[in-house]
Scaffold this active site. Structure first.
Site: not given
Length: 461
Positions: A212, A246
């Protein structure tokens, strides 16, 4: 024993424990998740105080609403759906294999290694951990060295499932040793650069990985967009956790016919929201200095900058939000993930130019589009490579428990959240079952030549 030996011994212990119970029933899995959930809620105030201690300052809103609540929401979602996720899935064998039956079963992989980041130290540690537990695995988790206060609370919380989870702390050297272990699956959240190192280390033991990562998530604003909504959402996103998210928009591409009006509205809201309300700060002075240098380099490259706070007054505790207007595409601010309350805004002719710029930056974790034009929405959805697409909203898709989340290409590989997360931490085992009666075996034994002719006629004529 040194820390590396502790990791190796802990992994051996978890693998031994897994072998004793390789397929825990759903009731046991739910019980573990409920204990974890109760421990999180019991320590919520400690988490708030600890996060504030680890960051230069951490708003209670960010810890409660964006860290703790999504974690609890995911755990409860998993408890509700474990039985359905665990059900074998029937497949079709085809007439050629009658009367055999085929299906797939989702079985635990074994011991999952998780490397957690610092920006959401609760959610990004516990959601993958809970998902791995729901899938029946044991877990070893490496917590970020930048959040020692949160880690202390986390250790107490994870005592609720201490037979299924071992906690590791340490710096980059420990993270490197951790990623070299023979896990049955390795899950990493962090930067693309470190993700490549983790991937390479895991490959030495053929360990499957989920990465991720981040990257530069773009936001496209077309001429028909609701500009007021887009502006408010941008300010919300860059204030959330001080932009250290993110999936926060890293740069905005605005269609030229509305560019000037959009910038005016964005500047107005930028200054209007610069109030005395306690907001999360940049993690520490080192990260504040990094952001300050990126802004100064953009100014030297010819970009104009609008500051909510004078650049000479910025500090980790109160960095402000900074708009960088039309920086060169080859400048550092357009080549690196910003990961902070700094936003580049560029003018583009149309959607085609916007797509060209986005594609030159690699595959983003998320792409945001503000437009009500159905054709443009379909265009972005079907032709742009990105981990996810969000239309007329920002950030909220990450909190949807039933929606898989993950990147593609430079923004990562694999998904979690929803059933896809359960599948990530499971081995999809194929099962082929036939009757013990011998008639088909005799048929193959005595008439193989005829069967060959029949099958050749059916498939290869």
């Amino acid at each position: 024993m040194n820390q590396e030996q502790v990791i190796e011994q802990g992994l051996m212990n978890l693998k031994s424990a897994y072998c004793l119970e390789p397929f825990p029933v759903s009731l046991k899995r739910k019980d573990k998740l409920k204990k974890l959930n109760a421990a999180i809620i019991a320590n919520k105030q400690r988490f708030v105080e600890a996060a504030n201690q680890d960051f230069s300052v951490r708003a209670e809103y960010d810890t409660l609403v964006a860290d703790l609540i999504p974690t609890v929401s995911h755990i409860r979602y998993l408890c509700r759906h474990i039985d359905a996720f665990m059900k074998p899935q029937t497949k079709t064998a085809g007439w050629q294999f009658f009367p055999s039956k085929v299906w797939i079963e989702y079985v635990p992989k074994g011991v999952v290694g998780i490397i957690a980041p610092w920006n959401y130290p609760i959610q990004l540690a516990l959601v993958p951990l809970a998902t791995a537990i729901a899938a029946g695995n044991k877990v070893m988790i490496k917590l970020s060295e930048f959040t020692p206060a949160v880690n202390s609370v986390m250790r107490d919380v994870l005592k609720s499932i201490e037979d299924d989870c071992i906690v590791v702390e340490g710096d980059a050297a420990i993270a490197s040793a951790f990623s070299q272990q023979s896990f049955d699956h390795l899950f990493f959240t962090g930067s693309t650069g470190v993700g490549k190192q983790v991937y390479a280390a895991a490959a030495q033991n053929l360990v499957p990985v989920t990465l991720e990562l981040g990257g530069k998530s773009p936001l496209v604003v077309l001429a028909d967009a609701n500009q007021d909504k887009a502006v408010l959402d941008i300010i919300f996103a860059k204030n959330m956790n001080a932009g250290q998210v993110c999936v926060a928009p890293d740069y905005v591409l605005v269609e030229e016919s509305i560019y000037d009006a959009f910038i005016t509205k964005l500047k107005y809201q930028l200054l209007r929201h610069e109030d005395k309300e306690i907001k999360t700060g940049v993690l520490n002075a080192h990260h504040a200095k990094r952001l300050e240098l990126i802004i100064k380099e953009a100014i030297e490259a010819g970009a104009q900058v609008c500051h909510s706070k004078p650049l000479e007054d910025v500090c980790a505790e109160h960095f402000g939000i900074h708009l960088v207007l039309n920086p060169p595409l080859d400048s550092r601010i357009m080549q690196e993930e910003v990961f902070g309350p700094v936003l580049s805004v560029l003018k583009v002719r149309d959607l085609a130019e916007a797509k060209s710029i986005i594609q030159s930056q690699g595959s983003p974790l998320t792409c945001y589009l503000y437009s009500d034009n159905i054709e443009d929405q379909i265009n972005i959805r079907q032709s742009l490579q990105a981990g996810s697409i969000s239309i007329n909203d920002i950030l909220l898709h990450v909190a949807v428990t039933d929606l898989p989340f993950g990147g593609v290409g430079s923004s990562g590989m694999g998904q979690y959240h929803g059933k896809e997360g359960f599948v990530t931490f499971s081995h999809t085992k194929s099962v082929f079952q036939s009757s013990s009666r011998i008639w088909r075996s005799n048929l193959f034994n005595q008439y193989s030549h005829a069967i060959k002719k029949l099958l050749t006629w059916l498939y290869l004529k």
